[in-house]
Write a protein that holds these residues in place. Structure first.
Motif, PDB file in Angstrom:
ATOM      1  N   GLY A   9       0.855  -1.171   0.000  1.00 54.73           N
ATOM      2  CA  GLY A   9       0.000   0.000   0.000  1.00 54.73           C
ATOM      3  C   GLY A   9       0.897   1.228   0.000  1.00 54.73           C
ATOM      4  N   VAL A  48       2.822   4.617   1.216  1.00 56.64           N
ATOM      5  CA  VAL A  48       3.490   5.017   2.457  1.00 56.64           C
ATOM      6  C   VAL A  48       3.782   6.512   2.355  1.00 56.64           C
ATOM      7  N   GLU A 105       2.315  -2.038  -6.650  1.00 52.17           N
ATOM      8  CA  GLU A 105       1.647  -0.995  -5.848  1.00 52.17           C
ATOM      9  C   GLU A 105       0.894  -0.031  -6.745  1.00 52.17           C
ATOM     10  N   VAL A 114      -0.506   3.611  -8.118  1.00 55.04           N
ATOM     11  CA  VAL A 114       0.210   4.860  -8.401  1.00 55.04           C
ATOM     12  C   VAL A 114      -0.040   5.895  -7.294  1.00 55.04           C
ATOM     13  N   HIS A 115      -1.225   5.850  -6.696  1.00 51.42           N
ATOM     14  CA  HIS A 115      -1.600   6.904  -5.748  1.00 51.42           C
ATOM     15  C   HIS A 115      -0.815   6.834  -4.430  1.00 51.42           C
ATOM     16  N   SER A 165      -0.865   8.016  -0.031  1.00 48.81           N
ATOM     17  CA  SER A 165      -1.573   7.533   1.151  1.00 48.81           C
ATOM     18  C   SER A 165      -2.864   8.297   1.450  1.00 48.81           C
TER      19      SER A 165
END
Ligand code: NAI
Length: 361
Positions: A69, A71, A279, A281-282, A284
């Motif tokens: 996810g 970070v 993962e 692209v966006h 947190s």
């Protein structure tokens, strides 16, 4: 079906929510995945002195494949980005970002099917910088003057842009390999070689050389980065595999994601010779973290890429089919998509979206 163990790094912000959704969907796809959970994130700094403990890097190395996810990079603490550190530590030199129109996701265009291949290890992201007024900046400015390389104002900060022949050849080969393996027809190299002859120029020369060796794999074309941006906005369907130096690839990924519906649906992977980390692209998204509002599609589609990588193409395709079905039906879409489509229908939570996706299998 074979069982695979992969490292799962939920991350922080919306990461734990999108990761939990992703796990449920992967399970529903029938793939047999064992999760080796490891942590990364700003919340670890107090206890471990770093947002990326050595045990997390070890977990990725042990399993060779990871899904993470987002970070957050703590601002002002002096810590390097966890993502940049992981990419360096694991030699993940290629960033792969497929950009695919999903009908119903609010994209500006249908029929977009582009694969962005971004060099991940050098360019302005090398982290070689000199603060304005520092000794390093003063020395560099003096050197440029001595070499007659052009005047730089004395109060300038300086970021160094290293681009090597070896890394350029490696990333362009990766793009052609990808094209061959996935039946793609064309590779476009994007650059600004007319201005930066010794960096982008080197990248372009390396691209031309590799393209000449790989003419059987795919056709080759070149675009200057500013023209590429205009071409993307006017007619993105003309592109197939597109290979970039680091910075342009980063910017173009977000541009491309925006054309097909936004960051909520844009998956990705960082790949090296030994390891692969999947993962979204966006980032947190701290503005919506902990509220069950995040769109988990990007991480779910990243998991589909991971399943392809693991040789579980059928499970990957089942996930993609279910995603397309939920978007086409349109009853359970998250707030970001409601906004992108200009819809006044109520937004689904992350959990409701995930339930609908699992029901669509
Ligand atoms: P961001 O991508 O986190 O958020 C930008 C905007 O998009 C926000 O309005 C957010 O709510 C929205 N958004 C992003 N993902 C979404 C999703 N899945 N569903 C619904 N809405 C979503 O970018 P930002 O704000 O620039 O960065 C926040 C933090 O994330 C920073 O600390 C940054 O360093 C980190 N970051 C981490 C990345 C990674 O771990 N791979 C990549 C990019 C940023």
């Amino acid at each position: 079906m074979a069982s695979h163990t992969v490292a799962l790094v939920p991350g922080d912000g919306i990461g734990p929510e999108t990761s939990a959704a992703m796990q449920r969907v992967v399970e529903a796809s029938g793939a047999d995945i064992v999760w080796d959970v490891a942590e990364a994130g700003a919340h670890l700094v107090e206890e471990h002195g770093t947002p990326l403990p050595a045990s997390t890097i070890e977990a990725v190395k042990r399993n060779k494949v990871a899904i993470k996810g987002p970070v957050a990079t703590p601002v002002g603490t002096g810590f390097r980005s966890v993502n940049v550190a992981l990419r360096r530590e694991l030699g993940l030199y290629a960033c792969l970002r497929p950009v695919l129109s999903i009908p119903g996701a609010g994209g500006r265009y249908d029929g977009v099917d582009i694969v962005i291949v971004r060099e991940n290890s050098e360019d302005l992201y090398a982290g070689v910088e000199f603060e304005e007024g520092s000794e390093g900046a003063r020395k560099l400015i003096a050197l440029c003057e001595e070499e007659g390389a052009g005047a730089i104002r004395p109060d300038s900060g300086i970021s160094v842009k290293p681009i090597s022949k070896a890394a350029s050849e490696r990333i362009v080969r990766f793009a052609f390999d990808y094209a061959r393996r996935h039946g793609r027809r064309k590779v476009t190299a994007v650059h600004k070689a007319n201005i930066m002859k010794h960096t982008d120029g080197l990248f372009l020369r390396a691209a031309r050389e590799v393209a000449a060796e790989r003419a059987e794999d795919a056709a080759f074309e070149e675009r200057i980065v500013d023209a590429f941006c205009m071409n993307m906005v006017m007619d993105p369907a003309q592109f197939d595999v597109v290979v970039f130096p680091n910075l342009y690839g980063d910017i173009a990924s977000d541009l491309a994601a925006g054309l097909v519906g936004g960051l909520g649906i844009a998956p990705g992977a960082n790949i090296g010779d030994e390891y692969a980390v999947f993962e979204a692209v966006h980032g947190s998204a701290p503005d919506i973290a902990g509220q069950d509002k995040a769109n988990p599609t990007a991480q779910i589609l990243s998991a589909a890429m991971m399943l392809d990588h693991l040789g579980e193409a059928e499970a990957a395709e089942r996930i993609r089919r279910a995603v397309r079905a939920v978007y086409a039906e349109g009853a359970h879409l998250t707030a970001d998509i409601r906004k992108a489509t200009g819809s006044s229908k109520p937004a689904a939570s992350c959990t409701e979206f995930t339930d609908a996706l699992i029901a669509a299998f």
